[in-house]
Design an enzyme around this catalytic site. Structure first.
Site, short mmCIF file in Angstrom:
data_model
loop_
_atom_site.label_atom_id
_atom_site.label_comp_id
_atom_site.label_asym_id
_atom_site.label_seq_id
_atom_site.Cartn_x
_atom_site.Cartn_y
_atom_site.Cartn_z
CD1 TRP A 179 -23.90 42.99 -7.09
CD2 TRP A 179 -23.21 44.99 -7.21
NE1 TRP A 179 -24.91 43.79 -7.15
CE2 TRP A 179 -24.78 45.23 -7.26
CE3 TRP A 179 -22.70 46.39 -7.34
CZ2 TRP A 179 -25.49 45.99 -7.61
CZ3 TRP A 179 -23.40 47.47 -7.76
CH2 TRP A 179 -24.71 47.09 -7.52
CG HIS A 180 -19.60 48.06 -8.56
ND1 HIS A 180 -19.48 47.60 -7.23
CD2 HIS A 180 -20.24 49.33 -8.37
CE1 HIS A 180 -19.86 48.39 -6.42
NE2 HIS A 180 -20.62 49.61 -7.05
N GLY A 181 -19.07 44.91 -11.75
CA GLY A 181 -18.88 44.74 -13.28
C GLY A 181 -17.94 43.56 -13.50
CG PHE A 196 -21.97 49.43 -12.43
CD1 PHE A 196 -21.14 48.96 -13.37
CD2 PHE A 196 -22.12 50.63 -12.14
CE1 PHE A 196 -20.13 49.90 -13.76
CE2 PHE A 196 -21.27 51.75 -12.50
CZ PHE A 196 -20.07 51.29 -13.10
#
Length: 472
Positions: A309-311, A472
């Site tokens: 989800w962050h990247g 993000f």
């Protein structure tokens, strides 16, 4: 438009708040429409090309929520949209590295897409469970696009927000005083701490830097507190801005670096994301209801997906996997071993978090490994230049200094780093300072402190920088 920009502070916010005050007195029922309109303008100011994407997302999910038979389709569509914009380039690049011949896609990630998508996914899942049902388009549009949280959170839930959008309280000076104070504290975190520290981070994590022992530790420690004060600063500013309008956003940080276990860290760090992953991923996977090994599997899957989800990159996958391993190890330790002393558990937790941040920050796994080698002296040893005067006497005693690099560590960023570390580890956090139970009340000395802090921020806003979590 950034919260830490002059255009936001002296143009956008005064106009929005003035409109709110006027409508609060004359047309209270129009407040939601006004805030939704200015929130859409706020998003369009970033990149007008992606405003239609946000509008279509809002209208599509609103329609699907009213027609419950399409809820599963709408959830899949949101995930597909997020996957396309956020992960298509990553999948193509990975396939090409494995021998494929895919043509690269020049897809630009729309700002805030992770946050407004997760906000709507939570709403759709709650609708499918019969927990909520919103039939007013203006209120739903405001819920999704509300400008204090739109770009970098916190992730909102429908039920507590709608209760506040239904009733706009009268204008209270306490809300204005507390809201402005929390906003200024968040602005100070960003401008006076996170931004100055950033100059210690970039050189260490540059490709081919090969940082030596002292440099690697300074860079790692600097990023650890930079990320915290940058993101918690944004969250404080969002909470403070929202409080001006009588709306309370959920807390997102609770002194995470004071945690004595990795589980406690995740209850304190990015709290709204942690709650989302728990309620909408870990629990549906089975949680801890089907035995020890399935619980470990569910923890690993949850953290791997949380990392993604962050990247879109292998560094984020590895970072999520590290935290999954941390959580599994913590659960196993609780089951089979005695608890560690409090100070030991705190040090171990903080060290584990810092090592994982190295992978999170690095542009690729090779650079991450390079920095990690530097932390154990694998790239050589560097010492402060001030210790060079002791080299001659120590050489006479047989000490060897060949291969040691002398570096300057007296830059202006170091005092900011030491202050940031002290505040993160030992100072009360924002909600503890402004907790309603302390019966916060206006006082001249409080106003003077906030005014001085705000002026200090203004004098240091010569270079406006984005917040780290915007990527993000």
């Amino acid at each position: 438009m950034l919260f830490n920009s002059l255009s936001f502070l002296f143009l956008y916010l005064p106009v929005v708040f003035a409109g709110y005050v006027i409508l609060l007195r004359w047309r209270r029922q129009w407040i939601a429409a006004w805030l939704a309109l200015v929130s859409l303008f706020f998003y369009g100011y970033w990149d007008l090309r992606y405003l239609p994407l946000l509008l279509v997302s809002i209208l599509f999910n609103y329609w699907c929520a009213r027609h419950r038979r399409f809820l599963l389709f709408s959830i899949a569509a949101n995930l597909a949209l997020l996957a396309y914009y956020k992960y298509a380039n990553f999948f193509v690049d990975t396939a090409n590295q494995l021998g494929g011949h895919w043509q690269g896609w020049a897809i630009i990630l729309p700002i805030g897409i992770s946050f407004f998508t997760f906000t709507q996914l939570a709403y759709l899942v709650d609708c499918s469970r019969g927990k909520v049902g919103e039939y007013r388009l203006v209120h739903y549009a405001l819920f999704v696009s509300y400008f204090p949280h739109l770009i970098a959170g916190p992730i909102l839930h429908h039920k507590p927000m709608m209760a506040q959008f239904d009733y706009w309280p009268r204008l209270e000076m306490a809300n204005i005083g507390i809201g402005l104070s929390i906003f200024v504290v968040g602005l100070g975190k960003k401008v006076l701490l996170a931004d100055p520290i950033s100059v210690l981070v970039a050189p260490v994590f540059a490709a081919g830097a090969h940082p030596q022992l002292l440099e690697a530790w300074i860079g790692t420690l600097a990023y650890t507190v930079q990320l915290y004060f940058d993101f918690s600063g944004y969250s404080d500013m969002a909470i403070g801005l929202s409080r001006l309008f009588g709306v309370r956003l959920p807390l997102n940080f609770n002194s995470p670096y004071k945690a004595v276990s990795i589980s406690e860290f995740w209850r304190r760090w990015h709290m709204t994301l942690s709650q989302f992953l728990r309620d909408y991923l870990y629990v549906p996977l089975g949680g801890n209801r089907h035995g020890t090994w399935r619980r470990y599997r569910n923890l690993m899957l949850t953290m791997l997906l949380g990392g993604l989800w962050h990247g879109a990159g292998w560094t984020f996958v590895v970072w999520g996997g590290l935290h999954g391993c941390y959580l599994v190890a913590h659960q196993a330790w609780q089951t089979f071993a005695r608890p560690l002393p409090g100070w030991c558990a705190w040090c171990l937790t903080l060290l584990a978090v810092m090592l994982a941040w190295v992978v999170f920050r690095a542009p690729d796994l090779g650079t991450a490994g390079d920095v990690l080698r530097g932390l154990v002296g694998g790239n050589g040893v560097s010492l402060p230049r001030g210790l060079a005067t002791w080299a001659s006497p120590l050489k006479a005693l047989g000490w060897q200094f060949e291969g040691i690099r002398w570096i300057d560590v007296n830059g202006p960023a170091l005092p900011a780093l030491m202050l940031a570390v002290a505040l993160a580890l030992f100072a009360p956090n924002t909600q503890e300072i402004f907790d309603a139970s302390t019966r916060w009340s206006p006082a001249r000395w409080r106003g003077a402190v906030m005014a001085m802090l705000f002026l200090g921020c203004l004098f240091n806003m010569n270079r406006v920088s984005e917040f780290l979590y915007f990527q993000f």
